[in-house]
Structure formats: C-alpha cells, structure tokens
Design a protein around this motif. Structure first.
Motif, PDB file in Angstrom:
ATOM      1  N   LEU A 118      63.815  50.202  15.109  1.00  0.00           N
ATOM      2  CA  LEU A 118      65.151  49.615  15.021  1.00  0.00           C
ATOM      3  C   LEU A 118      66.225  50.680  15.265  1.00  0.00           C
ATOM      4  O   LEU A 118      67.259  50.393  15.882  1.00  0.00           O
ATOM      5  N   ALA A 119      65.967  51.924  14.821  1.00  0.00           N
ATOM      6  CA  ALA A 119      66.913  53.020  15.076  1.00  0.00           C
ATOM      7  C   ALA A 119      66.971  53.324  16.578  1.00  0.00           C
ATOM      8  O   ALA A 119      68.050  53.557  17.139  1.00  0.00           O
ATOM      9  N   TRP A 120      65.806  53.301  17.221  1.00  0.00           N
ATOM     10  CA  TRP A 120      65.749  53.545  18.662  1.00  0.00           C
ATOM     11  C   TRP A 120      66.527  52.466  19.430  1.00  0.00           C
ATOM     12  O   TRP A 120      67.265  52.773  20.366  1.00  0.00           O
ATOM     13  N   LEU A 121      66.368  51.210  19.027  1.00  0.00           N
ATOM     14  CA  LEU A 121      67.085  50.116  19.702  1.00  0.00           C
ATOM     15  C   LEU A 121      68.604  50.330  19.616  1.00  0.00           C
ATOM     16  O   LEU A 121      69.331  50.175  20.600  1.00  0.00           O
ATOM     17  N   ARG A 122      69.082  50.706  18.420  1.00  0.00           N
ATOM     18  CA  ARG A 122      70.521  50.941  18.253  1.00  0.00           C
ATOM     19  C   ARG A 122      70.981  52.106  19.130  1.00  0.00           C
ATOM     20  O   ARG A 122      72.027  52.036  19.781  1.00  0.00           O
ATOM     21  N   GLU A 123      70.175  53.161  19.132  1.00  0.00           N
ATOM     22  CA  GLU A 123      70.494  54.362  19.894  1.00  0.00           C
ATOM     23  C   GLU A 123      70.596  54.051  21.393  1.00  0.00           C
ATOM     24  O   GLU A 123      71.567  54.419  22.050  1.00  0.00           O
ATOM     25  N   ARG A 124      69.600  53.363  21.913  1.00  0.00           N
ATOM     26  CA  ARG A 124      69.579  53.067  23.356  1.00  0.00           C
ATOM     27  C   ARG A 124      70.721  52.118  23.739  1.00  0.00           C
ATOM     28  O   ARG A 124      71.348  52.289  24.786  1.00  0.00           O
ATOM     29  N   LEU A 125      70.974  51.122  22.886  1.00  0.00           N
ATOM     30  CA  LEU A 125      72.075  50.202  23.185  1.00  0.00           C
ATOM     31  C   LEU A 125      73.411  50.938  23.137  1.00  0.00           C
ATOM     32  O   LEU A 125      74.313  50.657  23.944  1.00  0.00           O
ATOM     33  N   ALA A 126      73.548  51.881  22.197  1.00  0.00           N
ATOM     34  CA  ALA A 126      74.784  52.675  22.134  1.00  0.00           C
ATOM     35  C   ALA A 126      74.952  53.484  23.422  1.00  0.00           C
ATOM     36  O   ALA A 126      76.063  53.594  23.951  1.00  0.00           O
ATOM     37  N   GLU A 127      73.841  54.026  23.949  1.00  0.00           N
ATOM     38  CA  GLU A 127      73.909  54.784  25.207  1.00  0.00           C
ATOM     39  C   GLU A 127      74.338  53.881  26.361  1.00  0.00           C
ATOM     40  O   GLU A 127      75.173  54.261  27.184  1.00  0.00           O
ATOM     41  N   VAL A 128      73.746  52.690  26.415  1.00  0.00           N
ATOM     42  CA  VAL A 128      74.091  51.744  27.495  1.00  0.00           C
ATOM     43  C   VAL A 128      75.580  51.397  27.423  1.00  0.00           C
ATOM     44  O   VAL A 128      76.288  51.410  28.440  1.00  0.00           O
ATOM     45  N   LEU A 129      76.070  51.109  26.212  1.00  0.00           N
ATOM     46  CA  LEU A 129      77.481  50.734  26.067  1.00  0.00           C
ATOM     47  C   LEU A 129      78.401  51.927  26.351  1.00  0.00           C
ATOM     48  O   LEU A 129      79.474  51.754  26.956  1.00  0.00           O
ATOM     49  N   ALA A 130      77.968  53.135  25.941  1.00  0.00           N
ATOM     50  CA  ALA A 130      78.771  54.338  26.216  1.00  0.00           C
ATOM     51  C   ALA A 130      78.861  54.571  27.728  1.00  0.00           C
ATOM     52  O   ALA A 130      79.922  54.935  28.253  1.00  0.00           O
ATOM     53  N   GLU A 131      77.755  54.349  28.434  1.00  0.00           N
ATOM     54  CA  GLU A 131      77.770  54.457  29.902  1.00  0.00           C
ATOM     55  C   GLU A 131      78.778  53.472  30.499  1.00  0.00           C
ATOM     56  O   GLU A 131      79.516  53.804  31.420  1.00  0.00           O
ATOM     57  N   GLY A 132      78.768  52.253  29.950  1.00  0.00           N
ATOM     58  CA  GLY A 132      79.704  51.237  30.427  1.00  0.00           C
ATOM     59  C   GLY A 132      81.150  51.673  30.257  1.00  0.00           C
ATOM     60  O   GLY A 132      82.001  51.396  31.115  1.00  0.00           O
ATOM     61  N   ARG A 133      81.424  52.346  29.159  1.00  0.00           N
ATOM     62  CA  ARG A 133      82.785  52.860  28.929  1.00  0.00           C
ATOM     63  C   ARG A 133      83.118  53.971  29.900  1.00  0.00           C
ATOM     64  O   ARG A 133      84.190  53.982  30.513  1.00  0.00           O
ATOM     65  N   GLU A 134      82.166  54.913  30.053  1.00  0.00           N
ATOM     66  CA  GLU A 134      82.400  56.053  30.957  1.00  0.00           C
ATOM     67  C   GLU A 134      82.653  55.595  32.385  1.00  0.00           C
ATOM     68  O   GLU A 134      83.451  56.171  33.101  1.00  0.00           O
ATOM     69  N   ARG A 135      81.940  54.548  32.778  1.00  0.00           N
ATOM     70  CA  ARG A 135      82.095  54.040  34.152  1.00  0.00           C
ATOM     71  C   ARG A 135      83.303  53.115  34.297  1.00  0.00           C
ATOM     72  O   ARG A 135      83.517  52.520  35.356  1.00  0.00           O
ATOM     73  N   GLY A 136      84.027  52.933  33.218  1.00  0.00           N
ATOM     74  CA  GLY A 136      85.230  52.104  33.286  1.00  0.00           C
ATOM     75  C   GLY A 136      84.941  50.613  33.296  1.00  0.00           C
ATOM     76  O   GLY A 136      85.835  49.802  33.574  1.00  0.00           O
ATOM     77  N   GLU A 137      83.694  50.234  32.991  1.00  0.00           N
ATOM     78  CA  GLU A 137      83.384  48.790  32.941  1.00  0.00           C
ATOM     79  C   GLU A 137      83.908  48.181  31.649  1.00  0.00           C
ATOM     80  O   GLU A 137      84.261  47.003  31.599  1.00  0.00           O
ATOM     81  N   LEU A 138      83.859  48.980  30.576  1.00  0.00           N
ATOM     82  CA  LEU A 138      84.282  48.508  29.255  1.00  0.00           C
ATOM     83  C   LEU A 138      85.471  49.349  28.797  1.00  0.00           C
ATOM     84  O   LEU A 138      85.532  50.543  29.084  1.00  0.00           O
ATOM     85  N   ASP A 139      86.389  48.717  28.075  1.00  0.00           N
ATOM     86  CA  ASP A 139      87.592  49.457  27.686  1.00  0.00           C
ATOM     87  C   ASP A 139      87.326  50.427  26.531  1.00  0.00           C
ATOM     88  O   ASP A 139      86.289  50.363  25.875  1.00  0.00           O
ATOM     89  N   ASP A 140      88.281  51.306  26.295  1.00  0.00           N
ATOM     90  CA  ASP A 140      88.096  52.382  25.315  1.00  0.00           C
ATOM     91  C   ASP A 140      88.154  51.892  23.872  1.00  0.00           C
ATOM     92  O   ASP A 140      87.805  52.643  22.957  1.00  0.00           O
ATOM     93  N   ALA A 141      88.601  50.649  23.678  1.00  0.00           N
ATOM     94  CA  ALA A 141      88.671  50.126  22.305  1.00  0.00           C
ATOM     95  C   ALA A 141      87.274  49.829  21.762  1.00  0.00           C
ATOM     96  O   ALA A 141      87.091  49.683  20.555  1.00  0.00           O
ATOM     97  N   LEU A 142      86.290  49.735  22.658  1.00  0.00           N
ATOM     98  CA  LEU A 142      84.928  49.421  22.203  1.00  0.00           C
ATOM     99  C   LEU A 142      84.267  50.664  21.610  1.00  0.00           C
ATOM    100  O   LEU A 142      84.221  51.713  22.250  1.00  0.00           O
ATOM    101  N   ASP A 143      83.748  50.526  20.396  1.00  0.00           N
ATOM    102  CA  ASP A 143      83.010  51.606  19.735  1.00  0.00           C
ATOM    103  C   ASP A 143      81.520  51.384  20.032  1.00  0.00           C
ATOM    104  O   ASP A 143      80.906  50.467  19.492  1.00  0.00           O
ATOM    105  N   PRO A 144      80.932  52.211  20.919  1.00  0.00           N
ATOM    106  CA  PRO A 144      79.546  51.940  21.368  1.00  0.00           C
ATOM    107  C   PRO A 144      78.533  51.902  20.222  1.00  0.00           C
ATOM    108  O   PRO A 144      77.662  51.036  20.200  1.00  0.00           O
TER     109      PRO A 144
END
Lengths: 207, 207
Positions: A118-144
């Motif tokens: 379950l920790a790994w799932l959270r970690e990987r999803l946080a990475e995916v969402l952080a990538e989305g922010r870095e690429r400008g797909e998701l706005d900066d208000a989102l906390d990955p």
C-alpha cells in the motif's frame, strides 16, 4: 503444479475469500488436495504458508498496477486507467482486506508485505501525479502526495462500499467522484491544447 | 449494567477488534462475565447477539455523523469537521470492517445494518454538498453524489492505509488530499466574499 504451488495458490484464494483468521490449515490442505504431512513438509506452518501466499499476491498486484502507471498518456490518463481497469470489485482487495485481520496485523512478518504494497502504491501514484505537474498537465494547487493517498484510499474504501451494498455501483461512483475532483486540476492551457489536438505527443519513458 | 447490556457491549468490542468470524460466543461470555445459559436466555445465538451489537454501533455512528452534518457553517466546513473529528483511526471503522467478514456478508440480516449505514452516510453527504452548490458555496462542476461516495470511500480506505502502516499518517494524508480536491470547487465569488468577511452570516437550519 507442484504440491507446494497448489498449497500457495489455495492459501491465496482462501485468504482473499475468508481472511487469515477464517482460514484453517485443514481448509487449505483440502482445497490443495494435499495432506497435513505434505503441508508441514513444505511450510513451517500456517503463518509461513500465508506469508508466501501474501507475498505472491502483493507482487502480482504491484506488477499489474505498474502496467498502468508506466503506460503512455498524461498523468490523469494513467490514474484513470489504473482506477478503471477491470477488477473483481465485490471480492475486494486481497491485500487491503488483510488489514482487518487481527492475526495478520499482530504479526510483523505478515503485516510487512501489506504495508509495503500500500505504501508503494501511494509512492508510485505520487510520482505519476508529480510528473503531471512538472509537465504542466496538472496545476500547482495539486498536492501529489496527498492526492495519491486519496486515490489509494478511494480504491480501498470503494471496495468496502461495494461489498456492503452487494453492488459495484458505489465503487464506480466513488471512482467517478475522485476522477472528477482530479479533473478540476487539469491545467487550463493544457486542457485547451488537448482539445485542439496539439498536446497529444507521446510522453518520454519514465526514468 | 444488565447482563443483556454487558453481552451487547462485549460483542460490540470484540466485533470491532476481531470481527465476527474471529469472535466466539465463549469469548463474548467471558468478556461480559456471563455464563453460556445467560447468553442463550437473552439471545437466540451468536448471530442474534451480533445483530443487536451491530445495530447499536450503526446507530451511534449515524448520530455522531449527523452532529457534524447538521452543524452550522458551509458545506465544506461541515464535511471538514466530519472528516477531521477525533477518531480511533488505528482500530478502523467498526461498521466498515464487517464488510471483510464473509459470515456477515453472507447473512442478509447481519449485512443490512452495514449496508444501510454506509448508504445513509453517502446520502447525507450528498445532501450537504448539494446544499453547498445551491447556496453558491461550491461550483456547479461538483457532482454531489459522486463526491459524497468519494468522501465516504476515502474515510473507509484511509482506515485501511492507517492499519497497514500502523500509523495515522496515511489516513491524515488521504483526508488532506480529498479536502484539497474539494477546495478547488469552492466558488470564486464565495471564496472572495469569505476572504473579505462579508459571506459569513450563519446558515439557516436544515429542512
């Protein structure tokens, strides 16, 4: 399949259906078509066999999730694919369900693969969402990190709601809800680019 | 406390700690300090006693939740108060945990209060969020029913994550995440009103 394999597979099925406390060594032996001596030849006891079963289930779950996490597409596409993929919703999560098992939670060795998965799932999803922010797909208000914990919780809680209702409907609704909430963070520039078809270049592979 | 009361309270505790399958009539009797004859004088058997215990736990849970749902404040204030109220996170949800109990899910009478309680929570949260939309606190992009299912799922799944980790941290993170996602739907007009202190008049009582 070898006897040891049959015992592991039977233990996996029974742990998913009835949990650890609700599964007797005898029930595992019967489902595997193996005798008591045979089980104790291969495994030190029920905890040892259960550990092998839980580890295998956890590994499979990670491998399946990683297929969606490392696929091409935007972060939200990948999270959507992960949440919407075909699941045996009414059976619940074979890993998450073990958190309700006092004999699993009370044994550090048995709890470890549950915690790690379950920790790994959270970690990987946080990475995916952080990538989305870095690429400008998701706005900066989102906390990955926080959003990743929310996504994993929605999935685990969605199973709870579905099992209570005896229907996949509340599971689907909870998933629809969290995807709707995430969609509000799709960057406007990116959204308009996608709408005009100019933002659909394939993503580079993950590092 | 009467013997019947002690039996119900002991059953409630054991169902929360060990689940239905993991709780023997003998364990309930021992905790209640009651004999076997006394238990079967008051209750037809373990399912009958468990039903009384589950019903009482479900009633208490609804009453506690309704305190936050019908309090004053914006819809988001009330949802926040509900999600952030003090909870015994590592023990999990005494109602939700029963969904992992095959003997509860397999018995329509025992499953009914579990189903009804989780359905009621979704329904009431959908009403609170719909009110928030009607009052212009939340924007029209928010789907109250789907978001309500998400909120209840986050809570149930948050318990799963906390128990796996042996820590409240992932529970808190999942709650922070969903509240952050809901905050993105706070209407801009309303948010600026609140910031300038002109939108803080008390809300009328719920019909």
């Amino acid at each position: 399949m070898s006897t040891a394999e049959r015992l592991i597979e039977s233990a996996r099925e029974l742990l998913w259906e009835r949990g650890y406390t609700g599964t007797s060594p005898k029930a595992i032996q019967q489902r595997a078509g193996a005798g008591q001596g045979s089980m104790y030849h291969h495994f030190a006891g029920k905890p040892d066999l259960a550990l092998a079963a839980i580890r295998r289930t956890a590994e499979e779950m990670r491998a399946k999730a990683e297929e969606q996490f490392s696929a091409s597409g935007t972060a939200l596409d990948r999270v959507t694919a992960y949440l919407r993929r075909e699941r045996d919703v009414l059976k619940g999560c074979p890993v998450g369900r073990l958190t309700q098992d006092p004999d699993v939670m009370g044994d550090p060795a048995l709890r470890a693969p549950v915690d790690e998965t379950l920790a790994w799932l959270r970690e990987r999803l946080a990475e995916v969402l952080a990538e989305g922010r870095e690429r400008g797909e998701l706005d900066d208000a989102l906390d990955p990190r926080a959003a990743a914990a929310t996504v994993v919780a929605v999935l685990q809680g969605g199973y709870v709601l579905a099992r209570a209702a005896g229907s996949v409907q509340p599971f689907d609704q909870a998933i629809t809800g969290v995807l709707g909430l995430l969609t509000a963070h799709v960057s406007t520039i990116c959204a308009s680019r996608r709408a005009s078809g100019t933002g659909a270049e394939p993503l580079p592979p993950l590092s």
